[in-house]
Enzyme design. Structure first.
Site, PDB file in Angstrom:
ATOM      1  N   CYS A   1      -0.664  11.835 -16.207  1.00 24.51           N
ATOM      2  CA  CYS A   1      -1.262  12.949 -16.955  1.00 24.51           C
ATOM      3  C   CYS A   1      -2.788  12.609 -17.183  1.00 24.51           C
ATOM      4  O   CYS A   1      -3.035  11.735 -17.675  1.00 24.51           O
ATOM      5  CB  CYS A   1      -0.430  12.982 -18.280  1.00 24.51           C
TER       6      CYS A   1
ATOM      7  N   SER B   1      -2.470  -1.086   9.500  1.00 21.15           N
ATOM      8  CA  SER B   1      -3.425  -0.906  10.568  1.00 21.15           C
ATOM      9  C   SER B   1      -4.704  -1.594  10.203  1.00 21.15           C
ATOM     10  O   SER B   1      -5.587  -1.649  10.991  1.00 21.15           O
ATOM     11  CB  SER B   1      -3.779   0.741  10.660  1.00 21.15           C
TER      12      SER B   1
ATOM     13  N   LEU C   1       3.249  -3.903  14.812  1.00 20.16           N
ATOM     14  CA  LEU C   1       3.474  -3.278  16.291  1.00 20.16           C
ATOM     15  C   LEU C   1       2.521  -3.419  17.227  1.00 20.16           C
ATOM     16  O   LEU C   1       2.522  -3.793  18.281  1.00 20.16           O
ATOM     17  CB  LEU C   1       3.711  -1.645  16.058  1.00 20.16           C
TER      18      LEU C   1
ATOM     19  N   HIS D   1      -1.635   1.182  -4.366  1.00 22.80           N
ATOM     20  CA  HIS D   1      -1.972   2.669  -4.136  1.00 22.80           C
ATOM     21  C   HIS D   1      -1.084   3.705  -4.823  1.00 22.80           C
ATOM     22  O   HIS D   1      -1.111   4.896  -4.491  1.00 22.80           O
ATOM     23  CB  HIS D   1      -2.211   3.061  -2.472  1.00 22.80           C
TER      24      HIS D   1
ATOM     25  N   ALA E   1       8.745  -4.000  12.691  1.00 27.46           N
ATOM     26  CA  ALA E   1       8.958  -4.875  11.329  1.00 27.46           C
ATOM     27  C   ALA E   1      10.339  -5.271  11.169  1.00 27.46           C
ATOM     28  O   ALA E   1      10.699  -6.359  10.457  1.00 27.46           O
ATOM     29  CB  ALA E   1       8.448  -3.961  10.252  1.00 27.46           C
TER      30      ALA E   1
ATOM     31  N   ASP F   1       6.128   4.604  -1.567  1.00 24.77           N
ATOM     32  CA  ASP F   1       7.502   4.776  -1.511  1.00 24.77           C
ATOM     33  C   ASP F   1       8.177   3.751  -2.339  1.00 24.77           C
ATOM     34  O   ASP F   1       7.471   2.747  -2.526  1.00 24.77           O
ATOM     35  CB  ASP F   1       8.173   4.915  -0.130  1.00 24.77           C
TER      36      ASP F   1
ATOM     37  N   GLN G   1       0.892  -1.130   0.028  1.00 24.85           N
ATOM     38  CA  GLN G   1      -0.032   0.133  -0.079  1.00 24.85           C
ATOM     39  C   GLN G   1       0.849   1.283  -0.101  1.00 24.85           C
ATOM     40  O   GLN G   1       0.618   2.369  -0.066  1.00 24.85           O
ATOM     41  CB  GLN G   1      -0.893   0.015   1.483  1.00 24.85           C
ATOM     42  N   ASN G   2       2.280   1.012   0.203  1.00 28.68           N
ATOM     43  CA  ASN G   2       3.148   2.204   0.182  1.00 28.68           C
ATOM     44  C   ASN G   2       3.237   2.774  -1.082  1.00 28.68           C
ATOM     45  O   ASN G   2       3.304   2.141  -2.184  1.00 28.68           O
ATOM     46  CB  ASN G   2       4.413   1.843   0.925  1.00 28.68           C
TER      47      ASN G   2
ATOM     48  N   GLY H   1       2.925  -4.379   9.074  1.00 26.72           N
ATOM     49  CA  GLY H   1       2.907  -2.944   9.207  1.00 26.72           C
ATOM     50  C   GLY H   1       1.624  -2.163   8.485  1.00 26.72           C
ATOM     51  O   GLY H   1       1.781  -1.190   8.200  1.00 26.72           O
TER      52      GLY H   1
HETATM   53  P1  OAD Z   1      -1.329   3.299   8.936  1.00 28.26           P
HETATM   54  O1  OAD Z   1      -0.663   4.419   9.333  1.00 28.26           O
HETATM   55  O2  OAD Z   1      -3.030   2.994   9.089  1.00 28.26           O
HETATM   56  O3  OAD Z   1      -1.054   1.903   9.978  1.00 28.26           O
HETATM   57  C1  OAD Z   1       0.391   1.623  10.010  1.00 28.26           C
HETATM   58  C2  OAD Z   1       0.356   0.262  11.154  1.00 28.26           C
HETATM   59  O4  OAD Z   1       1.960   0.056  11.236  1.00 28.26           O
HETATM   60  C3  OAD Z   1      -0.203   0.512  12.463  1.00 28.26           C
HETATM   61  O5  OAD Z   1      -0.880  -0.533  12.806  1.00 28.26           O
HETATM   62  C4  OAD Z   1       1.181   0.711  13.260  1.00 28.26           C
HETATM   63  O6  OAD Z   1       1.011   0.308  14.586  1.00 28.26           O
HETATM   64  C5  OAD Z   1       2.236  -0.045  12.551  1.00 28.26           C
HETATM   65  N1  OAD Z   1       3.488   0.073  12.941  1.00 28.26           N
HETATM   66  C6  OAD Z   1       4.227   1.469  13.192  1.00 28.26           C
HETATM   67  N2  OAD Z   1       5.333   1.475  13.161  1.00 28.26           N
HETATM   68  C7  OAD Z   1       5.716  -0.082  12.875  1.00 28.26           C
HETATM   69  C8  OAD Z   1       6.978  -0.808  12.936  1.00 28.26           C
HETATM   70  N3  OAD Z   1       8.125  -0.148  13.109  1.00 28.26           N
HETATM   71  N4  OAD Z   1       6.931  -2.029  12.534  1.00 28.26           N
HETATM   72  C9  OAD Z   1       5.628  -2.688  12.486  1.00 28.26           C
HETATM   73  N5  OAD Z   1       4.509  -1.921  12.361  1.00 28.26           N
HETATM   74  C10 OAD Z   1       4.529  -0.811  12.731  1.00 28.26           C
HETATM   75  O7  OAD Z   1      -0.886   2.692   7.504  1.00 28.26           O
HETATM   76  P2  OAD Z   1      -1.560   1.602   6.482  1.00 28.26           P
HETATM   77  O8  OAD Z   1      -2.260   0.460   6.982  1.00 28.26           O
HETATM   78  O9  OAD Z   1      -0.504   1.390   5.396  1.00 28.26           O
HETATM   79  O10 OAD Z   1      -3.724   4.900   1.327  1.00 28.26           O
HETATM   80  O11 OAD Z   1      -2.518   2.602   5.659  1.00 28.26           O
HETATM   81  C11 OAD Z   1      -3.267   2.259   4.725  1.00 28.26           C
HETATM   82  C12 OAD Z   1      -3.524   3.237   3.740  1.00 28.26           C
HETATM   83  O12 OAD Z   1      -4.143   4.468   4.254  1.00 28.26           O
HETATM   84  C13 OAD Z   1      -2.349   3.878   3.107  1.00 28.26           C
HETATM   85  O13 OAD Z   1      -1.672   3.238   1.940  1.00 28.26           O
HETATM   86  C14 OAD Z   1      -2.937   5.272   2.362  1.00 28.26           C
HETATM   87  C15 OAD Z   1      -3.763   5.614   3.773  1.00 28.26           C
HETATM   88  O14 OAD Z   1      -4.841   6.002   3.257  1.00 28.26           O
HETATM   89  C16 OAD Z   1      -3.571   5.867   0.251  1.00 28.26           C
HETATM   90  O15 OAD Z   1      -2.689   6.658   0.120  1.00 28.26           O
HETATM   91  C17 OAD Z   1      -4.610   5.444  -0.714  1.00 28.26           C
END
Ligand code: OAD
Length: 241
Positions: A124, A184, A209, A116, A226, A101, A98-99, A182
């Site tokens: 464009c 949520s 986490l 994503h 992670a 980067d 979903q990242n 990693g």
């Molecule tokens: P979130 O920020 O919602 O969740 C990140 C998760 O990673 C959380 O559950 C944290 O507890 C966990 N976390 C943080 N640090 C960590 C570490 N060092 N090791 C392991 N886990 C860790 O991010 P995403 O679930 O990726 O979409 O969010 C999903 C989507 O929401 C993104 O792709 C983005 C956003 O809207 C778009 O941009 C379309």
């Protein structure tokens, strides 16, 4: 984690938590207590097509900053371990991230799907082309293909369809093991993959986490960073190697 010997096809879902130890903010909780990405902006303002129409300068500034920032970051131990697994795993493997980067790729992973979108691409809206892009979009540079000044970040916003859902579902259909790292579990359709995979017979493992919103759906959850959990799991699945 069940019988490792029967695992052939692997699907790995990654989220912002896999890049947190590289110093990239997660969306819903700050890295090391720092501010989350959305806390400083309303999602509707910077991550929806309507927000972009309303205030394109704000949206461009937001993504220009992120695009510049990720280019200064380095892959961490979790990215490296997944790249190693990708390099040696001879059966099917797909890293669905979903990242936006490029840290999986910079670690050397090849089988990566950006559901994503990607910070380092511009889309464009005039000619629909996608171009590799590292610079700012705020100044409305021309599209390299059609010269129209209609580039937007190639990032999937709320209300838009994630990329390559057919390919993802095909991989989930064949998966013996689904691993979520990693994320949520707050954003669909990715949050639903664990249920899809499990219903289709896969073993399911969560590395995060804290328990995600869908934690109860997994056969096993391991809590921690992670950068620690992923290398340990990769060593385990490769037979201690
Ligand atoms: P979130 O920020 O919602 O969740 C990140 C998760 O990673 C959380 O559950 C944290 O507890 C966990 N976390 C943080 N640090 C960590 C570490 N060092 N090791 C392991 N886990 C860790 O991010 P995403 O679930 O990726 O979409 O969010 C999903 C989507 O929401 C993104 O792709 C983005 C956003 O809207 C778009 O941009 C379309």
């Amino acid at each position: 984690m069940g019988d490792m010997n029967r695992i052939r096809n692997i699907v790995i879902l990654t989220g912002a938590g896999v890049s947190a130890e590289s110093g990239i903010d997660t969306f819903r909780a700050g890295t090391d207590g720092g501010p989350s990405l959305w806390e400083q902006h309303r999602i509707e303002d910077v991550a929806t097509p309507e927000g972009f129409v309303r205030d394109p300068d704000l949206v461009h500034r937001f993504y220009d900053m992120r695009r510049a920032a990720i280019q200064q970051k380095q892959p961490n131990a979790a990215h490296m371990a997944l790249a190693r697994l990708d390099a040696v795993w001879t059966d099917n493997l797909l890293i669905v991230t979903q990242n936006v980067d490029d840290l999986h790729e910079r670690a050397g992973a090849r089988r990566v799907l950006h559901m994503h979108g990607e910070h380092l691409k511009a889309w464009c809206t005039a000619c629909r082309s996608r171009s590799a892009w590292r610079e700012a979009l705020f100044g409305r540079p021309p599209c390299p293909v059609c010269q129209s000044r209609s580039l937007r970040p190639d990032v999937v916003w709320f209300g838009e369809m994630p990329y390559e859902m057919d390919r993802i579902h095909a991989a989930l259909l064949d998966a013996d093991l689904f691993v979520s790292i990693g994320t949520s579990g707050a954003v669909y359709p990715a949050a639903g993959f664990v249920r899809n995979a499990r219903d289709l017979g896969a073993q399911t493992l969560e590395l995060n986490l804290e328990p995600s919103q869908g934690s109860a759906m997994f056969h096993e959850t391991r809590l921690g960073k992670a950068g620690d959990l992923v290398p340990a799991w990769v060593a385990e699945i490769l037979g201690g190697g």
